[in-house]
Design a protein around this motif. Structure first.
Motif, short mmCIF file in Angstrom:
data_model
loop_
_atom_site.label_atom_id
_atom_site.label_comp_id
_atom_site.label_asym_id
_atom_site.label_seq_id
_atom_site.Cartn_x
_atom_site.Cartn_y
_atom_site.Cartn_z
N ILE A 113 -0.08 11.13 9.39
CA ILE A 113 -0.80 12.08 10.49
C ILE A 113 -2.09 12.60 9.76
N ALA A 114 -1.95 12.91 8.47
CA ALA A 114 -3.27 13.39 7.94
C ALA A 114 -4.34 12.48 8.02
N ASN A 119 -8.01 15.09 14.67
CA ASN A 119 -9.70 15.00 15.10
C ASN A 119 -9.85 13.79 16.23
N ALA A 120 -8.93 13.16 16.62
CA ALA A 120 -8.98 11.99 17.50
C ALA A 120 -9.14 12.76 18.92
N ASN A 121 -10.10 12.31 19.65
CA ASN A 121 -10.57 12.90 20.98
C ASN A 121 -9.76 11.99 22.01
N MET A 130 -4.73 6.31 16.38
CA MET A 130 -4.51 5.19 15.37
C MET A 130 -4.25 5.72 13.82
N VAL A 131 -2.97 5.20 13.33
CA VAL A 131 -3.09 5.60 11.82
C VAL A 131 -2.54 4.28 11.27
N THR A 132 -2.44 3.17 11.57
CA THR A 132 -1.85 2.29 11.21
C THR A 132 -2.86 0.92 11.20
N GLU A 133 -2.66 0.17 9.91
CA GLU A 133 -3.29 -1.03 9.85
C GLU A 133 -2.16 -2.23 9.63
N VAL A 134 -2.62 -3.54 9.75
CA VAL A 134 -1.57 -4.58 9.58
C VAL A 134 -1.93 -5.42 8.48
N CYS A 135 -0.97 -5.98 7.54
CA CYS A 135 -1.20 -6.79 6.75
C CYS A 135 -0.21 -8.09 7.07
N ALA A 136 -0.55 -9.19 7.53
CA ALA A 136 0.15 -10.22 7.79
C ALA A 136 0.47 -11.31 6.70
#
Length: 356
Positions: A113-114, A119-121, A130-136
């Protein structure tokens, strides 16, 4: 048919610094040794850097020449780690599959969450922050020749035994087991086990000694000689899983001393934690193996690879990032020497590497 790794063994070169070039990786793939690991952290389809398509719709065209080169130079044991947004990765997935990359798993980087800190509107974005990315994770879809017919490894193994004219039940005797060979190595179901090198060598020796003379050699891809156990082992991607590690990676976004900044501003918008690159490199390679980092940025992959004795080849097209990465790599401490040997990859042409 993929190249067959030779059986020769070479000393591990543990103190080779990464190779870093300024320019497009497309101009260098053919000069780099074949990779055991490719770490792709390129375009996301978010206008994140000059040349990054504004939407995921342009990612297939952007990645196509790179995927073509990866597929052409990859070993049977190569693992590809593809970073992106969830929709960006999904857009490129079909391209990878068409080029012989078999999907293995999707890993979620949870930055916590940090990362957004409220700060997201959301009234404007109309979605949760959004606090994620993916690595496939992808591996090579290996096909082998059996009497002129190309087929997946599982089918090839059974076909070669059947060519010998021996009953499937004798595979247990060949391997010296009660029923593991028929139940695991030669099963037709989806729960197929890859025979280890020792079991493979026993199958080869048994079939060549007791199978139909006219069909010899068995378990051969060229009709001239059988594969060795070491060559068979090199037909599968490497994977080492640490206890307690799952496909969800809870790791804060890079901060503090690890973050590259100019005054209070981050110099790279998507710098990855060394910890995550260390995880995937160690999971899919061994000391001395070659790692490719085609979209270097600050070359975090090279930093992580060098620390654990892998040989990394990186390219970065932006002059500013290249300069920062070169300085960063020059400060890296060599890993401790390791007295060991490993199988040669079969496509390694450089005995010494220095930072460019």
């Amino acid at each position: 048919m993929p190249p067959v790794p030779p059986t020769a063994r070479r000393p591990i070169q543990r103190e080779l610094r990464p190779t870093l070039v300024l320019g497009n990786a497309l101009d260098h793939y053919d000069t780099w040794p074949a990779p055991t690991v490719i770490v792709s952290d390129g375009a996301y389809g978010v206008s994140g850097f000059p040349g990054d398509p504004p939407t995921p719709d342009g990612l297939v065209d952007w990645y196509a020449p790179h995927v073509d080169a990866w597929s052409r130079r990859a070993l049977p044991s190569t693992t590809l780690w593809f970073w992106g947004t969830e929709i960006g990765w999904a857009t490129v997935h079909a391209l990878l599959m068409r080029n012989g990359w078999a999907y293995r798993s999707c890993h979620i980087w949870d930055k916590g969450i940090a990362h957004v800190a409220g700060n997201a509107n959301t009234r404007t974005l109309r979605k949760f922050p959004m606090v994620t990315e993916v690595c496939a994770q992808y591996v090579r879809e290996v096909h082998l020749d059996s009497a002129g017919v190309s087929m997946p490894m599982k089918a090839w193994l059974r076909r070669e035994w059947e060519r010998s004219g021996l009953p499937i039940g004798l595979t247990n005797e060949a391997c010296g087991v009660k029923n593991a060979a028929t139940r695991k190595y030669f099963t037709r179901c989806h729960l197929w086990y890859y025979p280890p090198a020792e079991a493979f060598e026993r199958l080869v020796a048994f079939a060549n000694a007791r199978g139909r003379p006219e069909g010899r050699p068995y378990f051969s891809v060229d009709g001239k000689r059988s594969l060795t156990g070491e060559e068979w082992a090199g037909m599968r991607s490497k994977f080492h899983c640490e206890v307690g590690v799952t496909n969800v990676w809870h790791e804060p976004a890079v901060r503090g001393a690890e973050r590259f900044k100019a005054e209070a501003r981050a110099l790279h918008g998507n710098q990855k934690p060394v910890k995550l690159l260390d995880r995937i490199i160690r999971a899919s390679s061994d000391p001395g193996d070659v790692v490719w980092e085609p979209f270097g940025g600050l070359c975090t992959t090279a930093v992580a690879a060098f620390a654990v004795g892998r040989r990394c080849y990186s390219a970065e097209i932006a002059t500013q990032y290249h300069a920062l990465a070169k300085e960063r790599l020059a400060r890296c401490t060599p890993p401790p020497p390791l007295a060991a040997t490993r199988p040669a990859s079969g496509d390694e042409t450089q005995a010494d590497v220095t930072a460019a």
